[in-house]
Write a protein that holds these residues in place. Structure first.
Motif, short mmCIF file in Angstrom:
data_model
loop_
_atom_site.label_atom_id
_atom_site.label_comp_id
_atom_site.label_asym_id
_atom_site.label_seq_id
_atom_site.Cartn_x
_atom_site.Cartn_y
_atom_site.Cartn_z
N HIS B 47 27.77 6.70 3.96
CA HIS B 47 27.16 5.87 5.00
C HIS B 47 27.27 4.41 4.59
CE1 HIS B 47 25.30 8.85 7.69
NE2 HIS B 47 24.90 9.51 6.62
N LYS B 57 28.13 5.76 9.99
CA LYS B 57 28.65 6.91 9.26
C LYS B 57 30.00 6.59 8.62
CE LYS B 57 26.38 10.36 12.17
NZ LYS B 57 26.58 11.54 13.05
N ASP B 62 27.86 14.18 6.63
CA ASP B 62 27.07 15.37 6.93
C ASP B 62 26.18 15.75 5.74
OD1 ASP B 62 29.72 17.01 8.84
OD2 ASP B 62 28.32 15.40 9.35
N GLY B 63 24.88 15.99 6.07
CA GLY B 63 23.92 16.37 5.04
C GLY B 63 23.19 15.20 4.43
N TYR B 64 23.54 13.99 4.85
CA TYR B 64 22.94 12.77 4.30
C TYR B 64 22.39 11.89 5.43
CZ TYR B 64 26.11 13.98 0.44
OH TYR B 64 26.81 14.63 -0.56
N SER B 65 21.34 11.16 5.12
CA SER B 65 20.84 10.14 6.04
C SER B 65 20.47 8.90 5.25
CB SER B 65 19.64 10.65 6.84
OG SER B 65 18.55 10.92 5.98
N GLN B 85 26.87 19.28 -2.83
CA GLN B 85 26.45 17.89 -2.93
C GLN B 85 26.29 17.44 -4.39
OE1 GLN B 85 23.04 18.24 -0.15
NE2 GLN B 85 24.11 16.74 1.13
#
Lengths: 114, 112
Positions: B47, B57, B62-65, B85
């Motif tokens: 990101h 993004k 995917d799987g992260y914020s 991960q």
């Protein structure tokens, strides 16, 4: 999106020899091309960069060349020393108002033998 | 100045648990980035944030914020960690006037 390929994946040279690492990129709109050096267990550190309006840039023993038509750029290290041993990464990005999102090559492990 | 710092240095995390990786810079850089580096591979962008209050993004989001509440901090959250991960995570920052990205020391994360 951008795709950057880097060759070779490993390079072994004798101290004092030159080393050349090559990268190709896919996005003709990319305009910024940095090279990073990463020693084992350390963070990547910028060693030289070039922008698309320049064909060549040199800093002491390090030089980078850019061929926009062929979409490839290369790192040249002359008079290599053991402390040059590290992993080198090339990257490319399209710098604009949205930022500078780098796409990295897979890296080249350079070993300089004393 | 400290430049750019990350915490923790390393972490072992059970699969399914959540975790936030912290990143702070004191260079007043506009843009910040999160990358992951898998063993023997290059860095991939997860990101990014071009300025405080905005995020975007990258290549492998995917799987992260992420969030960017202010200029200095750019935390990365794994809501429910998975073994894939497992990686070294690098935070970076750059200024609009200078394209150079400065990297933090990295966080080594192992998900079991």
């Amino acid at each position: 999106g951008e795709n950057v390929e880097q060759h070779p994946s490993t390079l072994s040279v004798q101290e004092g020899d030159s080393a050349v690492i090559k990268c190709t990129y896919s996005d003709s709109a990319s305009n910024y091309f940095p090279w990073y050096k990463q020693e084992l267990g350390k963070r990547p550190q910028l060693i030289i960069d070039i922008r698309s309006n320049v064909g060549e840039k040199k800093d002491q023993r390090i030089a980078v060349t850019l061929n926009k038509t062929a979409k490839h750029f290369s790192l040249h290290i002359t008079e290599t020393q053991p402390e040059d041993s590290a992993v080198y990464f090339c990257a490319a990005s399209r710098v604009n108002n949205a930022g500078n999102m780098l796409t990295f090559g897979g890296g080249t492990r350079l070993m300089v033998k004393p | 100045t400290a430049g750019i710092t990350q915490a923790p240095t390393s972490q072992i995390l059970a699969a399914g648990r959540s975790m936030t990786l912290r990143c702070t810079q004191d260079m007043r850089h506009n843009a910040m980035y999160w990358y992951r580096q898998d063993l023997g591979l290059g860095l991939r962008l997860i990101h990014y944030s071009n300025t405080a209050g905005t995020t975007g993004k990258g290549e492998v989001p995917d799987g992260y914020s992420v969030s960017r509440a202010n200029t200095d901090d750019f935390p990365l959250t794994l809501a429910s960690a998975v073994p894939s991960q497992t990686s070294v995570y690098f935070c970076a920052s750059s200024d609009w006037d200078n394209n150079e990205q400065f990297f933090g020391p990295g966080t080594r994360l192992t998900v079991l």
